[in-house]
Design an enzyme around this catalytic site. Structure first.
Site, PDB file in Angstrom:
ATOM      1  N   ASP A  14      16.246  19.651  18.253  1.00 27.06           N
ATOM      2  CA  ASP A  14      15.463  19.226  17.096  1.00 27.06           C
ATOM      3  C   ASP A  14      15.690  20.229  15.972  1.00 27.06           C
ATOM      4  OD1 ASP A  14      13.187  17.181  16.362  1.00 27.06           O
ATOM      5  OD2 ASP A  14      12.600  19.105  15.482  1.00 27.06           O
ATOM      6  N   GLU A  16      14.579  21.499  11.904  1.00 29.64           N
ATOM      7  CA  GLU A  16      13.802  21.434  10.667  1.00 29.64           C
ATOM      8  C   GLU A  16      14.744  21.853   9.543  1.00 29.64           C
ATOM      9  OE1 GLU A  16      10.885  20.047  10.535  1.00 29.64           O
ATOM     10  OE2 GLU A  16      10.877  19.887  12.731  1.00 29.64           O
ATOM     11  N   ALA A  17      14.568  21.254   8.394  1.00 24.07           N
ATOM     12  CA  ALA A  17      15.538  21.459   7.319  1.00 24.07           C
ATOM     13  C   ALA A  17      14.847  21.604   5.972  1.00 24.07           C
ATOM     14  CB  ALA A  17      16.514  20.284   7.276  1.00 24.07           C
ATOM     15  N   ASP A 113      18.730  13.528  13.112  1.00 27.22           N
ATOM     16  CA  ASP A 113      19.165  14.899  13.385  1.00 27.22           C
ATOM     17  C   ASP A 113      20.689  15.013  13.335  1.00 27.22           C
ATOM     18  OD1 ASP A 113      16.747  16.746  14.321  1.00 27.22           O
ATOM     19  OD2 ASP A 113      16.376  14.710  15.013  1.00 27.22           O
ATOM     20  N   HIS A 176       6.610  19.134  13.477  1.00 33.27           N
ATOM     21  CA  HIS A 176       7.561  19.695  12.510  1.00 33.27           C
ATOM     22  C   HIS A 176       7.845  21.173  12.786  1.00 33.27           C
ATOM     23  CE1 HIS A 176       7.668  15.986  10.351  1.00 33.27           C
ATOM     24  NE2 HIS A 176       6.386  16.032  10.067  1.00 33.27           N
ATOM     25  N   ASP A 181       8.680  20.427  18.867  1.00 34.91           N
ATOM     26  CA  ASP A 181       9.100  19.033  18.955  1.00 34.91           C
ATOM     27  C   ASP A 181      10.073  18.837  20.119  1.00 34.91           C
ATOM     28  OD1 ASP A 181       7.525  18.380  16.807  1.00 34.91           O
ATOM     29  OD2 ASP A 181       9.168  18.190  15.369  1.00 34.91           O
TER      30      ASP A 181
END
Length: 222
Positions: A14, A16-17, A113, A176, A181
Site C-alpha cells: 500500500d 501513500e502519495a 496503487d 491512509h 492499510d
C-alpha cells in the site's frame, strides 16, 4: 510473480502519495509512504513487514491537504530517502525474505496503487516500471466475488473500512497509513480465506488484474 492459483506467499503493498486540493494539471504524484507485508499462502498469517517513508523530489513540500489526509508531517519525509533508494531496499527485503518472481503474488486494495501511483512515481524517478507489479491481485475484486456484490453503475467499490465491517473485523491503525492499510488488507484476506475454506473452494487469491496499457496518469482530485 506467481501466476498459479496457490502462491506460496503474498506481498500486500500500500502506498501513500503526495496530493493537492484543488488539483493542478502539472502536479505529479510521488510516493511518500511505502508499506508492505508478506503473508504465508498456506495459512494467511502475516510473516514480515517493510515500512519506510520516501522523500518527494519534484514537489518536496507536502500540501496541507496531504498532511491532513495521511497524517505524515514534513519533517518525516524531509528525513527520508528518495523513492529509488527505498525501492532498492524493498527489493532486497523481498529477496532476503525468500520471495522470487515465481513464488508470490502482489496484493493491492484496488487498481490505483499500480496503475496510478507507481506509474506516476516511475515517471518522476525516470525508472522502469517494476515487472512484478504488471500483474497483481486486487483484493476488492476477490472480496466482491466472494460476498456476492455487484456494483450498480456509478457505485464506488468497497473501501477497507467497508470490507472490515462486513467481515466483522474492527479496524486497526489509521486509515491512509500505508502500513496500517497493508495490515488491514492482510486481515481481510485471512477472513476471506476462512470463508473460502468453509465453502470448499480453493483458498487462494490469484492475480486478477493486469497493468492497463492505455491508462492515463491522472492527478490528485481528478
Amino acid at each position: 510473480m506467481a501466476h498459479g492459483h496457490s502462491p506460496k506467499y503474498y506481498c500486500v503493498v500500500d502506498f501513500e502519495a503526495t496530493c493537492i486540493k484543488p488539483r493542478r494539471a502539472d502536479f505529479r504524484t510521488e510516493i511518500i509512504e511505502f508499506g508492505a507485508v508478506i503473508v504465508d499462502g498456506s495459512n494467511f498469517q502475516m510473516l514480515e513487514e517493510f515500512h519506510e517513508y520516501c522523500r518527494p523530489v519534484e514537489n518536496p513540500e507536502l500540501s496541507p491537504f496531504c498532511k491532513e489526509l495521511t497524517k505524515i508531517q514534513q519533517d518525516t519525509v524531509d528525513a527520508a530517502s528518495p523513492f529509488p533508494v527505498v525501492f532498492d531496499r524493498f527489493q532486497k527485503w523481498l529477496s532476503n525474505s525468500g520471495l522470487t518472481d515465481s513464488n508470490f503474488a502482489l496484493v493491492t486494495d484496488g487498481i490505483f496503487d499500480c496503475n496510478q501511483i507507481m506509474r506516476s512515481q516511475c515517471e518522476v524517478s525516470r525508472m522502469p516500471f517494476p515487472s512484478f507489479a504488471r500483474r497483481f491481485s486486487n483484493i476488492k475484486l476477490h472480496y466482491m466475488q466472494l460476498m456476492g456484490i455487484r456494483l450498480r453503475r456509478g457505485q464506488a467499490t468497497p473501501r477497507i473500512p467497508d470490507m472490515l465491517s462486513a467481515l466483522g473485523i474492527s479496524q486497526q491503525g489509521q486509515l491512509h497509513s500505508a502500513i496500517s492499510d497493508a495490515r488491514n488488507i492482510c486481515r481481510i484476506m485471512e477472513a476471506l480465506s476462512r470463508k473460502l475454506r468453509a465453502s470448499g473452494r480453493p483458498v487462494a487469491f490469484p492475480n486478477n488484474e493486469t497493468l492497463k496499457a492505455n491508462w492515463v496518469v491522472k492527478h490528485p482530485s481528478d
